[in-house]
Design a protein around this motif. Structure first.
Motif, short mmCIF file in Angstrom:
data_model
loop_
_atom_site.label_atom_id
_atom_site.label_comp_id
_atom_site.label_asym_id
_atom_site.label_seq_id
_atom_site.Cartn_x
_atom_site.Cartn_y
_atom_site.Cartn_z
N UNK A 388 0.82 -1.21 0.00
CA UNK A 388 0.00 0.00 0.00
C UNK A 388 0.85 1.26 0.00
N UNK A 389 1.98 1.23 0.70
CA UNK A 389 2.88 2.38 0.67
C UNK A 389 3.38 2.63 -0.75
N UNK A 390 3.69 1.57 -1.47
CA UNK A 390 4.14 1.73 -2.85
C UNK A 390 3.01 2.19 -3.75
N UNK A 391 1.80 1.72 -3.49
CA UNK A 391 0.65 2.20 -4.26
C UNK A 391 0.44 3.70 -4.08
N UNK A 392 0.81 4.23 -2.94
CA UNK A 392 0.68 5.66 -2.68
C UNK A 392 1.81 6.48 -3.29
N UNK A 393 2.81 5.81 -3.87
CA UNK A 393 3.89 6.52 -4.54
C UNK A 393 5.18 6.61 -3.76
N UNK A 394 5.25 6.01 -2.59
CA UNK A 394 6.46 6.07 -1.77
C UNK A 394 7.44 4.97 -2.16
N UNK A 395 8.73 5.29 -2.09
CA UNK A 395 9.76 4.27 -2.34
C UNK A 395 10.45 3.81 -1.07
N UNK A 396 9.96 4.29 0.09
CA UNK A 396 10.55 3.85 1.34
C UNK A 396 9.80 4.41 2.53
N UNK A 397 10.26 4.05 3.72
CA UNK A 397 9.64 4.55 4.94
C UNK A 397 10.70 4.80 6.00
N UNK A 398 10.35 5.66 6.91
CA UNK A 398 11.13 5.82 8.14
C UNK A 398 10.36 5.09 9.22
N UNK A 399 10.88 3.97 9.68
CA UNK A 399 10.21 3.18 10.71
C UNK A 399 10.39 3.92 12.02
N UNK A 400 9.33 4.56 12.50
CA UNK A 400 9.47 5.62 13.50
C UNK A 400 9.35 5.10 14.93
N UNK A 401 10.43 5.32 15.70
CA UNK A 401 10.45 5.04 17.14
C UNK A 401 10.06 3.59 17.46
N UNK A 402 10.47 2.70 16.59
CA UNK A 402 10.21 1.28 16.78
C UNK A 402 11.24 0.48 16.01
N UNK A 403 11.83 -0.50 16.65
CA UNK A 403 12.69 -1.45 15.95
C UNK A 403 11.79 -2.58 15.50
N UNK A 404 11.51 -2.61 14.21
CA UNK A 404 10.47 -3.49 13.69
C UNK A 404 10.91 -4.94 13.64
N UNK A 405 9.94 -5.81 13.72
CA UNK A 405 10.11 -7.25 13.52
C UNK A 405 10.94 -7.48 12.24
N UNK A 406 11.97 -8.35 12.29
CA UNK A 406 12.81 -8.56 11.10
C UNK A 406 12.04 -9.07 9.89
N UNK A 407 10.84 -9.60 10.08
CA UNK A 407 10.06 -10.03 8.92
C UNK A 407 9.60 -8.84 8.08
N UNK A 408 9.43 -7.68 8.69
CA UNK A 408 9.12 -6.48 7.89
C UNK A 408 10.29 -6.15 6.97
N UNK A 409 11.51 -6.19 7.51
CA UNK A 409 12.69 -5.89 6.70
C UNK A 409 12.87 -6.94 5.60
#
Length: 651
Positions: A388-409
């Motif tokens: 969905x982020x790519x559908x909105x035109x973004x090529x990346x994200x800043x994962x904010x104030x959270x060290x995300x689950x490695x499955x996201x990466x």
């Protein structure tokens, strides 16, 4: 096999392949997500009363069933609203696990925890076996001596999470009774997966750092091992493939006095274009990693490059071998991982991906869900979010104030999506904070260093915890030390010391500015105005190279924050009113505001990229492009037309 099938494993980026024992491949892990109980310990008496000794301390009304890995504050945990609202500073978990009765003779076994917030102590069959501090990073405990066939091992985990301790790295988890503004419900305990892993020998691969070099066409693997003393002639073997096409294999003996080995493998193929058999391998039906034609930005000097447009990944197998004549098992351990051949650099005021200027269109992603908090509701939630982020035109994200689950990466690597890796911050500076932060941030980088999607590290946001940064040499020195620690652990990526303002030393000059479009247009057209005070704070601090240096790309790493349809209430946030930086009362007004903001940045011709606030609503914060349950608020095609407008830095 599709890469999505690997999401069944909790570390799909670095997992053990079944070993060829008895002419078959044997499964080496199992999830531990069933049969858990939780007991609150508001008086902190569990250790004194030895709750870790017996499941009877959790039976009947003493404990409650809980669905992990969901924090007890979340609806997905299965607890009642009253139980979710009354989580104390100390909680206990209890469960069982057993070794598969038909498995091989055991060499070693471990219980692995993805993340436990915040401080965990683990007992097996009444004996303490491990302790870990840090709410966002993994750890393991050795279960070898407890595992026997036909025996259920009792596991107890005590978790301490003092919500009001502001020296504890916590990110957006609020320390007050009710969420408000940009702060959310706390997360306590097991919020990432727990699993059981075993091997037929003690000798094993512990970790490996993979460093790609696109200029030389090489991959360097620095591997770490355990228990090699019993081996006659240990060796590391590294094999690489691109799709089903073999690229190379290298083997090297491990020195008898060492527990590490480094191998550099050439991945470059001869010729100015890929061989026909490679193209055929990559373009077979069902493949998801290739363009219809391999162009210069995807192929360079015999190497397939990784980028959001062409997320080529090389499969990498690491094998620990014993080459001695009398060795019982030639192959002792096998790790499946991968790498993306890509390079991040910054020079002449430009951010570059694979030696080409690259404009980053990022979105701020908080990583919260309405029913499950920081835990994704299912294995495919990360794929849906990135898509969905790519559908909105973004090529990346800043994962904010959270060290995300490695499955996201893992998903971002495969789907082609840039990520800024950010630490969850504390809010009070002290010696305890410095110790806690240094330990956990080091663990974050070591866990995530191999992901090609990560293009920047962000240890601190907006001087959080550094309330006296302009006047405190101690705080500035520690921030500088964190920058150099980050660069020492990973010299291949830029580090943003303090995202937003009050930079002491930073590879990227990042700025937060939530001004409306007409004001932002004036600011974005002038370096002097970009470097003016933001939110009452200096962008560059004295002693940090007060003058802007041309080598630092300028990134508007937070802006926007336009909320749509304010005035709603959210039960998850305790009934508080919705909140946003700005208000749009209609879809038309929102699109007009968004276009004004993005046009201001791009027309200025100075800013190298932006990060829009934010992807999805979280509790009372309603400035998301998506609702909290990930529904588009506005036609994504219309948003993509605005976000995707070309800048002068686009190739």
């Amino acid at each position: 096999m599709s890469w999505t099938e690997n999401l069944d494993h909790f570390r799909p980026d670095f997992f053990r392949k079944g070993l060829p024992l008895n002419d078959d491949f044997t499964v080496l892990w199992a999830p531990l997500d069933k049969g858990w109980r939780i007991r609150y310990d508001g008086e902190n008496k569990g250790v004194q009363e030895r709750w870790y000794k017996s499941e009877q301390h959790f039976a009947g009304g003493r404990g409650k069933d809980i669905i992990i890995p969901n924090a007890p504050q979340t609806q997905a945990s299965g607890l009642t609203p009253q139980e979710r609202a009354s989580v104390p500073n100390v909680v206990w978990y209890a469960g069982h696990f057993a070794y598969p009765p038909d498995a091989f003779t055991l060499g070693c076994a471990f219980i692995k925890f993805g993340a436990v917030d915040y401080e965990a102590t683990v007992w097996l069959d009444g004996q303490q076996v491990g302790h870990h501090r840090g709410g966002h990073t993994p750890f393991e405990v050795d279960a070898t001596s407890f595992v026997k066939k036909n025996h259920k091992v009792f596991i107890a985990v005590q978790v301490k999470d003092k919500v009001t301790d502001l020296t504890q790295p916590r990110g957006k988890q609020y320390w007050k009774p009710q969420s408000e503004s940009i702060f959310y419900t706390p997360t306590t305990g097991l919020w990432q997966p727990v699993w059981f892993e075993w091997l037929p020998t003690k000798s094993r691969i512990i970790n490996a750092v993979l460093t790609p070099d696109i200029d030389r066409g090489t991959l360097t693997v620095d591997a770490e091992f355990a228990d090699l003393e019993q081996l006659q002639s240990p060796a590391l073997q590294v094999s690489c493939r691109l799709g089903s096409f073999p690229i190379g294999r290298t083997q090297r003996l491990i020195p008898s006095s060492s527990d590490r080995s480094t191998i550099t493998l050439s991945l470059a193929l001869p010729g100015s274009s890929p061989p026909d058999e490679l193209i055929e391998s990559l373009n077979k039906p069902g493949s998801t990693i290739l363009p219809t034609q391999i162009t210069g930005d995807a192929w360079n000097d015999g190497v397939a490059l990784w980028s959001p447009e062409h997320p080529f990944l090389y499969d990498v197998q690491l094998e620990l071998l014993d080459l001695g004549e009398n060795a019982r098992h030639a192959q002792l351990d096998s790790i499946m991982t991968y790498t993306g051949m890509r390079k991040i650099s910054f020079e002449d005021g430009q951010f570059k991906l694979n030696n080409r200027p690259y404009f980053q269109r990022l979105v701020l992603d908080q990583g919260y869900w309405p029913q499950s908090g920081m835990t994704p509701p299912d294995d495919k939630a990360f794929i849906r979010d990135i898509t969905k982020m790519k559908e909105l035109g973004f090529n990346g994200c800043r994962k904010h104030q959270k060290v995300e689950d490695p499955r996201f990466l893992f998903c971002a690597d495969h789907l082609g999506f840039l990520v800024w890796g950010e630490m969850a911050n504390a809010y009070e500076f002290s010696t305890s904070y410095m110790e806690r932060f240094t330990q956990e941030w080091t663990e974050v980088i070591k866990r995530d260093i191999n992901h090609p999607c990560i293009v920047a590290w962000v240890p601190v946001n907006e001087s959080w915890a550094y309330t006296a940064l302009p006047t405190s040499a101690r705080q500035r020195d520690f921030l500088r030390a964190i920058y150099y620690l980050t660069k020492s652990l990973d010299p291949t990526r830029p580090c943003v010391d303090n995202d937003g303002w009050e930079h002491v030393i930073s590879d990227l000059l990042t700025i937060h500015d939530y001004a409306p479009g007409e004001e932002l247009r004036i600011t974005a057209a002038s370096k002097e105005k970009l470097l003016d005070r933001k939110a009452g704070k200096e962008v560059l601090l004295e002693g940090s190279g007060k003058e802007y240096t041309a080598g630092q790309p300028i990134i508007l790493s937070e802006f926007g924050g336009v909320a749509i349809d304010l005035g709603r209430t959210h039960g998850a946030a305790g009934g508080t009113e919705s909140w946003g930086y700005h208000t749009a009362r209609s879809d038309i007004e929102f699109l007009s505001r968004l276009k004004s903001l993005v046009d201001a940045v791009i027309d200025g011709g100075i800013v190298q990229g932006f990060c829009y606030t934010q992807l999805a609503d979280v509790e009372q914060e309603a400035n998301g492009l998506l609702t909290a349950d990930r529904q588009f608020k506005i036609d994504p095609v219309k948003i993509k037309e605005i976000i995707g407008r070309r800048s002068r830095f686009d190739p």
